[in-house]
Motif scaffolding. Structure first.
Motif, mmCIF file in Angstrom:
data_model
loop_
_atom_site.group_PDB
_atom_site.id
_atom_site.type_symbol
_atom_site.label_atom_id
_atom_site.label_comp_id
_atom_site.label_asym_id
_atom_site.label_seq_id
_atom_site.Cartn_x
_atom_site.Cartn_y
_atom_site.Cartn_z
ATOM 1 N N ARG A 22 0.791 -1.229 0.127
ATOM 2 C CA ARG A 22 0.088 -0.158 0.155
ATOM 3 C C ARG A 22 0.840 1.335 0.161
ATOM 4 N N ASP A 23 2.136 1.080 0.706
ATOM 5 C CA ASP A 23 3.192 2.358 0.824
ATOM 6 C C ASP A 23 3.268 2.553 -0.594
ATOM 7 N N VAL A 24 3.744 1.564 -1.332
ATOM 8 C CA VAL A 24 4.388 1.691 -2.679
ATOM 9 C C VAL A 24 3.523 2.142 -3.492
ATOM 10 N N ALA A 25 2.254 1.953 -3.498
ATOM 11 C CA ALA A 25 1.061 2.502 -4.385
ATOM 12 C C ALA A 25 0.915 4.124 -4.156
ATOM 13 N N ASP A 26 0.783 4.372 -2.523
ATOM 14 C CA ASP A 26 0.711 5.736 -2.095
ATOM 15 C C ASP A 26 1.636 6.677 -2.549
ATOM 16 N N PHE A 27 3.072 6.229 -2.367
ATOM 17 C CA PHE A 27 4.163 7.083 -2.664
ATOM 18 C C PHE A 27 5.012 6.898 -4.002
ATOM 19 N N LEU A 28 4.366 6.185 -4.749
ATOM 20 C CA LEU A 28 5.109 5.738 -6.117
ATOM 21 C C LEU A 28 5.579 7.019 -6.784
ATOM 22 N N MET A 29 4.525 8.236 -6.926
ATOM 23 C CA MET A 29 4.940 9.381 -7.689
ATOM 24 C C MET A 29 5.838 9.894 -7.238
ATOM 25 N N THR A 41 13.407 6.128 0.239
ATOM 26 C CA THR A 41 14.089 5.713 -1.276
ATOM 27 C C THR A 41 14.725 4.120 -0.999
ATOM 28 N N ARG A 42 15.462 4.099 -0.187
ATOM 29 C CA ARG A 42 16.125 2.806 0.170
ATOM 30 C C ARG A 42 15.205 1.506 0.352
ATOM 31 N N ALA A 43 14.182 1.895 1.262
ATOM 32 C CA ALA A 43 13.317 1.058 1.695
ATOM 33 C C ALA A 43 12.225 0.657 0.674
ATOM 34 N N PHE A 44 11.953 1.720 -0.126
ATOM 35 C CA PHE A 44 11.236 1.470 -1.370
ATOM 36 C C PHE A 44 12.105 0.456 -2.284
ATOM 37 N N GLU A 45 13.128 0.684 -2.470
ATOM 38 C CA GLU A 45 13.886 -0.204 -3.481
ATOM 39 C C GLU A 45 13.999 -1.785 -2.837
ATOM 40 N N LYS A 46 14.112 -1.774 -1.727
ATOM 41 C CA LYS A 46 14.301 -3.147 -0.670
ATOM 42 C C LYS A 46 12.828 -3.814 -0.981
ATOM 43 N N HIS A 47 11.721 -3.060 -1.142
ATOM 44 C CA HIS A 47 10.660 -3.638 -0.958
ATOM 45 C C HIS A 47 10.398 -4.306 -2.704
ATOM 46 N N ALA A 49 12.612 -5.023 -4.658
ATOM 47 C CA ALA A 49 13.529 -6.287 -4.843
ATOM 48 C C ALA A 49 12.852 -7.645 -4.507
ATOM 49 N N VAL A 50 11.967 -7.589 -3.758
ATOM 50 C CA VAL A 50 11.149 -8.767 -3.128
ATOM 51 C C VAL A 50 9.886 -8.970 -3.592
ATOM 52 N N CYS A 51 9.401 -7.736 -4.205
ATOM 53 C CA CYS A 51 7.829 -8.037 -4.548
ATOM 54 C C CYS A 51 7.663 -7.786 -5.768
ATOM 55 N N PRO A 52 7.388 -9.014 -6.660
ATOM 56 C CA PRO A 52 6.986 -8.892 -8.222
ATOM 57 C C PRO A 52 5.653 -8.184 -8.177
ATOM 58 N N ASN A 53 4.877 -8.469 -7.501
ATOM 59 C CA ASN A 53 3.439 -7.456 -7.690
ATOM 60 C C ASN A 53 3.766 -6.163 -7.698
ATOM 61 N N CYS A 54 4.515 -5.678 -6.701
ATOM 62 C CA CYS A 54 4.747 -3.990 -6.807
ATOM 63 C C CYS A 54 5.537 -3.736 -8.057
ATOM 64 N N VAL A 55 6.504 -4.525 -8.541
ATOM 65 C CA VAL A 55 7.239 -4.305 -9.587
ATOM 66 C C VAL A 55 6.178 -3.948 -10.851
ATOM 67 N N ALA A 56 5.505 -4.973 -10.921
ATOM 68 C CA ALA A 56 4.173 -5.118 -11.936
ATOM 69 C C ALA A 56 3.403 -3.844 -11.868
ATOM 70 N N TYR A 57 3.235 -3.354 -10.459
ATOM 71 C CA TYR A 57 2.382 -2.254 -10.442
ATOM 72 C C TYR A 57 3.081 -0.952 -10.980
ATOM 73 N N LEU A 58 4.545 -0.803 -10.629
ATOM 74 C CA LEU A 58 5.164 0.268 -11.228
ATOM 75 C C LEU A 58 5.159 0.343 -12.641
ATOM 76 N N GLU A 59 5.473 -0.812 -13.213
ATOM 77 C CA GLU A 59 5.632 -0.748 -14.470
ATOM 78 C C GLU A 59 4.213 -0.463 -15.437
ATOM 79 N N THR A 60 3.234 -1.084 -14.752
ATOM 80 C CA THR A 60 1.943 -0.786 -15.437
ATOM 81 C C THR A 60 1.580 0.839 -15.185
ATOM 82 N N TYR A 61 2.101 1.338 -13.917
ATOM 83 C CA TYR A 61 1.674 2.731 -13.543
ATOM 84 C C TYR A 61 2.343 3.523 -14.753
ATOM 85 N N LYS A 62 3.575 3.201 -14.923
ATOM 86 C CA LYS A 62 4.438 4.090 -15.984
ATOM 87 C C LYS A 62 3.842 3.813 -17.296
ATOM 88 N N LYS A 63 3.448 2.638 -17.526
ATOM 89 C CA LYS A 63 3.065 2.463 -19.002
ATOM 90 C C LYS A 63 1.754 3.262 -19.121
#
Lengths: 106, 217
Positions: A22-29, A41-47, A49-63
């Motif tokens: 939820r944090d990733v979604a809220d603070f992604l921008m 930022t480090r906490a974001f990147e740590k998350h 690194a271990v969460c493919p769902n959030c990686v997918a969220y980030l990529e589809t948000y940008k897309k």
């Protein structure tokens, strides 16, 4: 709403080191714009690194934003405006009357 | 349908130096300069108006209103930005005024369009990558899905998305045009992007789910 404000407080003020999805979604921008504090930022990147769902969220948000721009750019690729519109704009300027510095040159 | 060419490559007149020279002639009231301004910038400015106002007549009206506002305000233009940038902002403003004059549509709440999370902070519907064929903006189906999703956004959020992500105004400029604080612009933009992602996700992943059952896009 209060829940989201508390999350913001925890993440930005308390610098909670471990983020949830939820944090990733809220603070992604803020993350993508480089506006998060370094520790978050480090906490974001740590998350990420271990969460493919959030990686997918980030990529589809940008897309999503990129698709919106591509489609709107393509939609707006139209020929020059009609001559009648150009003439109407220029005529409306003339009928609005001369400004303080207008000199009508032909 | 073949795509029309993008906005014309800027001619030498639309360099900063060319615009400064044109501005001087406009301030002297030269008719030819006004014609050069209108003919030179109308294509890209009309393209902007059409993004906000798909109806041709509304877009033409907004463009005309914008030029006339600009002509009246020319004496007050301080040259801090380029002439073309200044006019672009005036056109965006004219479009927003036209949209406001229409009044609000029945629209969904933005909160209903945002991702949902459970008590542990996990997504109720975990995101997954979009199928490759869905990422191609050249496909007619994809373009229609994207247009439909953008039009579904509530007005206040769609306008911010259009102004920031599509028209390319920065946060400070968007805040002035929209009459919002910069913080509000950022919040609304993020929510608009999130909502757009959700709307597209529902539509773009449906063909993939359908494919799993043997049906094509």
């Amino acid at each position: 709403m209060l829940g989201r404000l508390w999350y913001a407080f925890e993440v930005l003020v308390l610098r909670r080191p471990h983020l949830c999805c939820r944090d990733v979604a809220d603070f992604l921008m803020a993350y993508l714009d480089g506006e998060l504090p370094a520790s978050q930022t480090r906490a974001f990147e740590k998350h990420l690194a271990v969460c493919p769902n959030c990686v997918a969220y980030l990529e589809t948000y940008k897309k999503a934003a990129a698709l919106a721009k591509d489609v709107c750019d393509e939609d707006a690729a139209i020929p020059a405006p009609p001559e009648s519109l150009v003439r109407a704009i220029l005529a409306a300027r003339k009928s609005a009357g001369p400004g303080p510095h207008d000199h009508h040159h032909n | 349908m073949a795509a029309a060419p993008a906005s014309p490559t800027p001619t030498p007149e639309w360099t900063p130096q060319g615009e400064a020279s044109l501005l001087a002639r406009l301030r002297r009231g030269e008719d030819a300069a006004y014609e050069e301004l209108v003919r030179g910038l109308s294509p890209r400015l009309l393209a902007t108006a059409r993004r906000f106002l798909p109806d041709e007549s509304d877009a033409n009206d907004a463009l005309q209103d914008a030029f006339l506002s600009a002509f009246k305000a020319l004496d007050r233009f301080d040259g801090a930005s380029r002439l073309s940038t200044w006019l672009h902002r005036i056109v965006v403003n004219a479009c927003l005024m036209k949209l406001r004059a229409r009044g609000r549509r029945d629209e969904r709440r933005i909160d209903d369009m945002l991702p949902k999370f459970d008590g542990t902070g996990h997504a109720m519907e975990p995101p997954s990558p979009w199928p490759d064929e869905s990422m191609n903006a050249d496909r007619r189906e994809v373009r229609e899905l994207v247009r439909a999703a953008i039009s579904e956004l509530p007005d206040d959020f769609r306008n911010v998305l259009m102004i920031r992500d599509i028209e390319g105004l920065d946060t400070a400029e968007a805040a002035v045009v929209l009459g919002l604080s910069e913080a509000n612009v950022k919040t609304r933009l993020h929510r608009a992007r999130q909502a757009l992602r959700e709307l597209l996700d529902q539509r773009l992943r449906e063909p993939a789910r359908a494919n799993a059952g043997g049906k094509g896009l």
